[in-house]
Design a protein around this motif. Structure first.
Motif, PDB file in Angstrom:
ATOM      1  N   GLN A  67       0.848  -1.184   0.000  1.00  0.00           N
ATOM      2  CA  GLN A  67       0.000   0.000   0.000  1.00  0.00           C
ATOM      3  C   GLN A  67       0.888   1.239   0.000  1.00  0.00           C
ATOM      4  O   GLN A  67       1.988   1.234   0.558  1.00  0.00           O
ATOM      5  CB  GLN A  67      -0.911  -0.008   1.237  1.00  0.00           C
ATOM      6  CG  GLN A  67      -2.084   0.953   1.181  1.00  0.00           C
ATOM      7  CD  GLN A  67      -3.027   0.734   2.365  1.00  0.00           C
ATOM      8  OE1 GLN A  67      -2.654   0.168   3.385  1.00  0.00           O
ATOM      9  NE2 GLN A  67      -4.260   1.194   2.223  1.00  0.00           N
ATOM     10  N   ALA A  83      -3.535   4.690   1.821  1.00  0.00           N
ATOM     11  CA  ALA A  83      -3.221   4.516   3.234  1.00  0.00           C
ATOM     12  C   ALA A  83      -3.441   5.828   3.988  1.00  0.00           C
ATOM     13  O   ALA A  83      -3.711   5.837   5.186  1.00  0.00           O
ATOM     14  CB  ALA A  83      -1.777   4.058   3.409  1.00  0.00           C
ATOM     15  N   ARG A 102      -5.091   6.959   7.595  1.00  0.00           N
ATOM     16  CA  ARG A 102      -6.401   6.443   7.993  1.00  0.00           C
ATOM     17  C   ARG A 102      -6.316   5.861   9.409  1.00  0.00           C
ATOM     18  O   ARG A 102      -5.255   5.396   9.828  1.00  0.00           O
ATOM     19  CB  ARG A 102      -6.856   5.324   7.050  1.00  0.00           C
ATOM     20  CG  ARG A 102      -7.145   5.747   5.619  1.00  0.00           C
ATOM     21  CD  ARG A 102      -7.476   4.511   4.797  1.00  0.00           C
ATOM     22  NE  ARG A 102      -7.660   4.822   3.391  1.00  0.00           N
ATOM     23  CZ  ARG A 102      -8.839   4.999   2.803  1.00  0.00           C
ATOM     24  NH1 ARG A 102      -9.958   4.900   3.535  1.00  0.00           N
ATOM     25  NH2 ARG A 102      -8.932   5.262   1.516  1.00  0.00           N
ATOM     26  N   LEU A 105      -5.192   1.318  10.511  1.00  0.00           N
ATOM     27  CA  LEU A 105      -4.410   0.613   9.495  1.00  0.00           C
ATOM     28  C   LEU A 105      -3.574  -0.501  10.123  1.00  0.00           C
ATOM     29  O   LEU A 105      -2.977  -0.319  11.187  1.00  0.00           O
ATOM     30  CB  LEU A 105      -3.471   1.576   8.769  1.00  0.00           C
ATOM     31  CG  LEU A 105      -4.075   2.550   7.758  1.00  0.00           C
ATOM     32  CD1 LEU A 105      -2.982   3.484   7.243  1.00  0.00           C
ATOM     33  CD2 LEU A 105      -4.732   1.820   6.602  1.00  0.00           C
ATOM     34  N   SER A 194       0.241  -4.169   3.234  1.00  0.00           N
ATOM     35  CA  SER A 194      -1.087  -3.809   3.747  1.00  0.00           C
ATOM     36  C   SER A 194      -2.049  -3.538   2.613  1.00  0.00           C
ATOM     37  O   SER A 194      -3.085  -2.915   2.798  1.00  0.00           O
ATOM     38  CB  SER A 194      -0.977  -2.565   4.647  1.00  0.00           C
ATOM     39  OG  SER A 194      -0.438  -1.463   3.929  1.00  0.00           O
ATOM     40  N   TYR A 216      -7.242  -5.308   4.908  1.00  0.00           N
ATOM     41  CA  TYR A 216      -7.010  -4.135   4.062  1.00  0.00           C
ATOM     42  C   TYR A 216      -7.981  -3.005   4.364  1.00  0.00           C
ATOM     43  O   TYR A 216      -9.187  -3.208   4.511  1.00  0.00           O
ATOM     44  CB  TYR A 216      -7.134  -4.529   2.589  1.00  0.00           C
ATOM     45  CG  TYR A 216      -7.117  -3.366   1.624  1.00  0.00           C
ATOM     46  CD1 TYR A 216      -5.966  -2.597   1.449  1.00  0.00           C
ATOM     47  CD2 TYR A 216      -8.250  -3.036   0.880  1.00  0.00           C
ATOM     48  CE1 TYR A 216      -5.940  -1.537   0.555  1.00  0.00           C
ATOM     49  CE2 TYR A 216      -8.231  -1.975  -0.015  1.00  0.00           C
ATOM     50  CZ  TYR A 216      -7.082  -1.227  -0.175  1.00  0.00           C
ATOM     51  OH  TYR A 216      -7.064  -0.172  -1.064  1.00  0.00           O
ATOM     52  N   GLY A 218      -8.464   0.586   2.494  1.00  0.00           N
ATOM     53  CA  GLY A 218      -8.053   1.502   1.435  1.00  0.00           C
ATOM     54  C   GLY A 218      -9.181   1.683   0.446  1.00  0.00           C
ATOM     55  O   GLY A 218     -10.314   1.267   0.697  1.00  0.00           O
TER      56      GLY A 218
END
Length: 527
Positions: A67, A83, A102, A105, A194, A216, A218
């Motif tokens: 990511q 991310a 975010r 994560l 990720s 995940y 995203g």
């Protein structure tokens, strides 16, 4: 592979992708159907699984497993948060760039992903400074701060409006500090990321099996649960696998003859060809450490002899177009300086160049190419180049080749007098077709001192957020490249995906850098 501001890109030439063959019958639906993994074939295998060591099409795999702070949702032509929750320059001089992550994560193993991991990942690229790796993309970066778990601040050493696009490249993938050593490339055949998928298994040069990453967080809306990528040595074996239904679609490496055959009206196969405009380019590199390739008159004579139109037609059956600049057609500032200076191929003019320089002919040179990276026509292309140069009576060409993995090592060590390379853009901006190839550190591992470009033209252009204001700078940069003739553009490609008519989403699966977003692929439901 990247660099430039995508407001930078009203000019993106990649975006338009259209299916040339209708596909399934009228009773088909685009609703995803779970029937095992989507199987993708390609001739472009990764050179490494470590983002810090790769500036090549290994990024295809990285985009889907790792990511980045920013990336490209379907249809986007400027980087959007992935991310990150949000990112922006915080000053008017484009020198301080802040991202907020975010919430919640994690890496695929459940470990928390914090701003410290982002800082570690970026710092690690610069610490390793892998030859031919992506460290040069961070030339404008001074330092990274992670003041808390969710905030990352990038301090630049100069204005750089292209920096968000650098962060959106798979080279800037976020890795776990616990899994990736700070002072060495990870080489155990494993990945911890990720991104949308996890790497279930990997057999180098053969297969990568990807499963959905349940942790995940995203933007990717995954339309399948798993993807298997199979790596082929050539187009013929890949297309046979497609016809035999052992793979669902192909990407990268389709030979021109196979594209033409699959497009043929006489083909009644259950296969569609999805075509998109592209900015991939193919070019020759001259090694300044070679006593003959370092002679400018030798390079100019070769530039005077190369017949790009013949290569495009005879070798690639017009699935590519002749290219007369390192900046491809469709991008702001594109010109045709190699044609403007050299015109049509002319043996008499080439002879005059060498005679005036006192160079004895025929000039002996060895040209190198890779056997398994840019498609099945590469060997034929270099035979055509050899034929063109030797037909003039001015050159005596020896051809040599290696598989990509050892080929890379060879040009990074400066072993090749002249060698072929291809380039898939990090993002469609002229910066990304010039900056990666110049300077002491570059994507070729072959130093090219171009002071006017590196010290003046690039810095000036990167102060401009409006990329319409950089035209003059990049037009001048193209003129410098022609005068030096250290890089010789040959052709510009188009993008072709061959897919079973049961597969949907291929027309949406290429991001602005023509990297496959595998999560867009799915099977159609049929009744």
């Amino acid at each position: 592979m990247f660099n430039g501001n995508r407001g930078l890109r009203r000019m993106a030439a990649i975006a338009s992708i259209s299916s040339l063959v209708a596909g399934c019958g009228v009773l088909s639906s685009d609703t995803p159907e779970d029937d095992g993994p989507i199987v993708l074939g390609t001739t472009s295998a990764p050179s490494t699984l470590d983002p810090a060591a790769s500036w090549d099409s290994s990024w295809e795999l990285f985009r889907n497993i790792y990511q980045t702070l920013l990336a490209y949702p379907d249809g986007a032509t400027t980087p959007q948060p992935d991310a990150a929750k949000e990112c922006a320059f915080t000053d008017t001089s484009n020198r301080v760039y802040r991202c907020e992550l975010r919430e919640g994560l994690t890496f695929s193993n459940g470990d928390t992903l914090t701003a410290a991991a982002v800082k570690y990942s970026i710092d690690r690229i610069r610490t390793l400074d892998f030859n031919g790796g992506p460290a040069a993309l961070l030339s404008s970066l001074d330092r990274v701060q992670a003041p808390n778990d969710r905030e990352v601040i990038f301090h630049l050493n100069k204005a750089d409006a292209t920096f968000p696009f650098v962060l959106a490249t798979p080279a800037m993938s976020i890795v776990s500090p616990d899994e990736y050593p700070a002072d060495a490339v990870r080489d155990d055949g494993r990945i911890l990321g990720s991104g949308p998928y996890t790497l279930k298994s990997y057999a180098e040069g053969k297969k990568a099996e990807l499963d959905k990453n349940e942790n995940y967080a995203g933007f990717a809306d995954r339309k399948n649960d798993a993807v298997t990528v199979r790596y082929f040595a050539d187009s013929a074996s890949m297309v046979k696998a497609l016809r035999d239904k052992r793979i669902d679609l192909t990407y990268r490496g389709l030979a021109a003859s196979d594209i033409v055959a699959l497009q043929s009206k006489n083909s009644h196969e259950d296969i569609q060809i999805v075509e998109g405009s592209g900015t991939d380019i193919n070019y020759l590199v001259f090694n300044p450490d070679d006593p003959m390739a370092d002679k400018k008159p030798v390079r100019l004579a070769i530039a005077q002899l190369i017949d790009r139109a013949a290569i495009a037609h005879k070798v690639y059956k017009d699935t590519v177009v002749p290219l007369y600049s390192m900046v491809p057609k469709g991008l702001t500032s594109h010109k045709t300086p190699f044609f403007d200076v050299f015109g049509e191929p002319d043996a008499d003019k080439a002879r005059e160049i060498l005679t005036e320089a006192g160079i004895t002919t025929p000039v002996p040179l060895t040209f190198w190419y890779t056997t398994d990276r840019y498609g099945s026509e590469t060997a034929q292309e270099f035979k055509e180049i050899k034929s063109q140069l030797e037909a003039s009576g001015l050159f005596e060409i020896t051809l040599k080749s290696r598989p990509w993995r050892t080929y890379v090592t060879g040009y990074q060590k400066g072993e090749y007098p002249v060698f072929g390379r291809g380039w898939s853009p990090d993002f469609p901006d002229p910066d990304n077709f010039i900056a990666p190839f110049v300077g002491e550190q570059n994507a070729l591992g072959t130093p090219y001192t171009a002071t006017r470009i590196t010290s003046e033209l690039l810095p000036r252009s990167r102060r401009e957020s409006d990329r319409g204001d950089v035209v003059k700078a990049f037009e001048e940069a193209q003129e410098v490249l022609v005068k030096d003739a250290r890089l010789l553009p040959l052709w510009q490609g188009r993008q072709y995906v061959g897919a079973s008519n049961e597969i949907s989403g291929a027309e949406r699966a290429l991001d602005p850098a023509t990297i496959m977003m595998m999560w867009e692929l799915h099977r159609k439901t049929s009744w």
